[in-house]
Design an enzyme around this catalytic site. Structure first.
Site: not given
Lengths: 281, 196
Positions: B13, B40, B133
């Protein structure tokens, strides 16, 4: 086949035999995730335990099936698609006295309200009828209400602006603290109806079909089936709009369409009817 | 007994742009596994990340298409605003199901579906990131018998994601960013030797 796959196969068979809802042609990975999510909400342990309540309890089934339809996205997803629709497709549609549009697999309705707004701003709404369909009555009811959480509005507003919107997005809804209620006038020419692309037949003589980000849930066979359904439901020169990662490229219907705006996945049905080139003219 | 590995999944991310460049540029052109990545990011028409990685990497880097057959030596990136999933027949699929951990694409979704398909043949890697996540995904990979790696939190631009992954106690190796690609290479060579 492991037990989990076996249980899913049995569950899908049960839903098909009992209610005619056929999910057997769905891409399995996301379907499995959705089924497991539905399972977690019931507190039951195994997927096969879902079969008895599904067979004997219609309300349970309706709720379960609604879960399988919901995909979540904001309005005016892919703003450049809506811009292309506005600039390239709408001018052509304006030449008709009356137009019929099918928005297929609407889920909770974000796409169909976006479309209604474009038609309004382009002066086409009054002579349009939009058929907005989904296989779940529960989900259709939500779409019909047109009430959305406010956090969806922020993203949608940005998209609307990028899509070439001609006024303020705020003109189309009334907001309170938690939700935004869309203008009733947007619904006037929308017909919300239950239709299942897997099992139901052709839907009218459409000038335009929107079905974006639904086919990614289907396997290749089912995609082909649905492309044929769309071909049969379109007038000659009618338009078909797919999601940004979907394509007609690998389907049997490929030669019956022209990619008019390839980047935005806007296709047009060829004027000739099916089978014409096969005959010796 | 050494596993025979079939695929690599990477979740990353905040800070991912640099991390992916470092990691992928170190992979040799004879790297035989497919690599699937969730970074992401927002949906965007021009695909800067893919273009830039392709320039700096010996393997083919592309945005994943739905129904695409997973091919060895190819690096697949999840498209912005779609989940990327692995099907049992080793093809890729996409969905717009609700975000997981506020993310779409979600690392958990890729890792869990890849674990179900590849089981012990999967290598999962968590890199820099500012949310959690990927932790559930790391657990699934471990439970399926796969191998799990986290970037060393102290070497990550954002340490939340590696720390969350390590906190699951399902991470096999904690490596610096520079160590990961050589480690994967060694692993593959060992795995080939054992197989022969």
């Amino acid at each position: 086949m492991d037990n989990e796959e076996l249980e899913i196969t049995l569950l899908l068979e049960a839903m098909q035999s009992r209610y005619g809802y056929d999910f057997r042609g769905y891409a399995r990975a996301s379907l499995t995730r959705r089924i497991k999510k539905g399972l977690a909400e019931t507190g039951l342990q195994r997927i096969s335990e879902l079969i008895p309540p599904i067979l004997y309890d219609r309300d349970f089934f309706n709720k379960f099936v609604a879960n399988l339809s919901v995909h979540v996205t904001e309005m005016f997803r892919d703003p450049l698609f809506f811009k292309a629709l506005r600039e390239e497709v709408i001018p052509y549609l304006k030449t008709f006295p009356f137009i019929k549009i099918w928005s297929a697999g609407i889920s909770t309705g974000e796409e169909v309200y976006s479309l209604a707004i474009v038609l309004k701003e382009e002066g086409l709404y009054e002579k349009s009828r939009i058929y907005a369909t989904d296989f779940s009555d529960t989900v259709l009811e939500k779409a019909r209400k047109g009430i959305y959480p406010t956090d969806l509005i922020k993203k949608s507003t940005k998209n609307y602006q990028k899509s070439g919107g001609s006024t303020s997005f705020g003109n189309y809804y009334h907001a309170d603290y938690e939700s935004a209620i869309f203008d009733r006038a947007l619904k006037k020419n929308i017909v919300f109806a239950n239709h299942n692309m897997v099992t139901d037949s052709v839907f009218g003589e459409m000038h335009l079909i929107l079905c974006r980000n639904v086919l990614i849930y289907f396997d290749a066979n089912l995609q082909n089936h649905v492309f044929q359904l769309f071909f049969d439901s379109l007038r000659p020169n009618g338009f078909l709009c797919l999601g940004s990662k979907e394509t007609l490229e690998y389907s049997k219907e490929k030669d019956n369409f022209v990619a008019v705006i390839k980047r935005q996945k806007i296709y047009q049905k060829k004027k000739t009817h099916r089978g014409y080139h096969a005959e010796s003219l | 007994m050494q596993n025979h590995y079939e695929a690599v999944v990477i979740g990353v991310s905040a800070g991912g742009f640099r991390a992916l460049h470092t990691l992928l540029s170190e992979l040799p052109d004879h790297f035989t596994l497919p690599v699937m990545i969730v970074q992401h990011r927002k949906a965007s028409a021009e695909n800067y990340l893919v273009t830039s990685l392709n320039k700096n990497c010996r393997l083919l880097v592309k945005e994943a298409d739905e129904k695409e057959k997973i091919t060895s030596g190819t690096v697949y990136l999840a498209p912005g605003d779609y989940h990327l999933l692995v099907e049992k027949d080793k093809t890729l699929s996409l969905s717009i199901d609700e975000p997981v951990c506020y993310s779409r694409p979600s690392i958990d979704v890729l890792f869990e579906t890849a674990a179900a398909t590849y089981q012990a043949g999967l290598i999962g890697i968590i890199l820099t990131g500012a949310n959690s996540d990927g932790s559930a995904g790391i657990r699934s990979i471990k439970a399926g018998g796969g191998l799990t790696i986290s970037q060393h939190p102290e070497t990550a631009e954002a340490d939340t994601m590696p720390l969350a992954a390590i906190a699951t106690k399902a991470v096999d190796y904690i490596l610096t960013l520079q160590e990961i690609s050589p480690f994967l290479n060694d692993l593959l060579e060992q795995s080939h030797e054992t197989k022969e």
